[in-house]
Design an enzyme around this catalytic site. Structure first.
Site, short mmCIF file in Angstrom:
data_model
loop_
_atom_site.label_atom_id
_atom_site.label_comp_id
_atom_site.label_asym_id
_atom_site.label_seq_id
_atom_site.Cartn_x
_atom_site.Cartn_y
_atom_site.Cartn_z
N LYS A 174 36.05 72.04 80.38
CA LYS A 174 36.84 72.80 79.41
C LYS A 174 38.34 72.50 79.50
CE LYS A 174 36.74 76.93 82.31
NZ LYS A 174 35.94 76.32 83.38
N HIS A 219 48.34 68.46 89.85
CA HIS A 219 48.00 68.70 88.44
C HIS A 219 49.23 68.61 87.54
CE1 HIS A 219 43.74 70.49 88.62
NE2 HIS A 219 43.94 69.73 89.68
N GLY A 266 31.75 77.30 81.84
CA GLY A 266 31.56 77.56 83.26
C GLY A 266 32.46 76.69 84.11
N ALA A 267 32.39 76.89 85.40
CA ALA A 267 33.19 76.11 86.35
C ALA A 267 32.84 74.63 86.24
CB ALA A 267 32.93 76.59 87.78
#
EC number: 2.7.1.156
Length: 173
Positions: A13, A49, A8-9
Site C-alpha cells: 500500500k 525512508h 494489510g501489513a
C-alpha cells in the site's frame, strides 16, 4: 481529490500510494510522516525512508500528531500530499501523554479536513486490521474501533478508496 489506500501489513500500500501521489503531482509533493521515533532503530528507519523519498521528489514533514499544526506556508493549493499513516497517527494521538485520547478521532478527522482544503490532492494510507477475528484487551479493542471509525469517515470523504491485497489493487470506490 482524496484517495484512501488501505491494506494489510506489507501489502504494498505504501508504494502504491507513493505512485498515485507522484502521478498526480502538479505542484509540490509533500510526505507527511506520522511515525514516532522511540529508539535508535526507529530513527535509522525514518532516516533511510526519508532518503529514499528524496529521489522521488517528496518534501517530508514529520507530524506524529496534531495535523492542524502543519503550517500553511509548507503547503500550496496545487500541492499533492501523501499522509502516511493513519494507524501511527491514531496511536500517537491516543497514547502520547501530551494528547487527549478522548478526542483522538475527532482531532484526526478535523486535521484531515484542514489538509484536504489546503491542497489539490490528498492521498492517505491506512491499515486494514479488522479481519483476524481475535479478541484483544479493552485498550487494543478501543484502538481498533477508533481506527475503524476513522477509516469509515475517510471512505465517505474520499473520491477513491483502494485496498491493496497481496500487492493487487482492489478498487472499492
Amino acid at each position: 481529490m482524496l484517495a484512501l489506500v488501505t491494506g494489510g501489513a506489507a501489502s504494498g500500500k505504501s508504494e502504491y500510494a507513493e505512485n498515485i501521489s507522484m502521478s498526480r503531482k502538479k505542484g509540490s509533493l509533500i510526505y507527511i510522516a506520522t511515525m514516532m521515533p522511540y529508539d535508535d532503530e526507529c530513527h535509522k528507519k525514518i532516516a533511510r525512508h526519508r532518503e529514499m523519498r528524496i529521489e522521488k521528489g517528496f518534501h517530508t514533514i514529520e507530524c506524529p500528531y496534531g495535523l492542524d499544526s502543519i503550517k500553511s506556508k509548507d503547503i500550496t493549493k496545487d500541492s499533492t500530499i501523501l499522509l502516511e499513516c493513519i494507524s501511527n497517527l491514531l496511536a500517537n494521538e491516543m497514547y502520547n501523554k501530551n494528547r487527549c485520547r478522548e478526542n483522538a478521532v475527532a482531532e484526526i478527522i478535523r486535521g484531515i479536513r484542514i489538509l484536504k482544503d489546503k491542497c489539490e490532492n490528498l492521498v492517505i494510507v491506512s491499515n486494514e486490521i479488522f479481519s483476524d477475528g481475535n479478541k484483544y484487551d479493552a485498550d487494543t479493542e478501543d484502538y481498533i474501533k477508533n481506527l475503524a471509525i476513522i477509516n469509515k469517515e475517510l471512505s465517505i470523504m474520499a473520491d477513491e478508496v483502494i485496498e491493496i491485497v497481496y500487492g493487487i489493487e482492489v478498487r472499492i470506490k
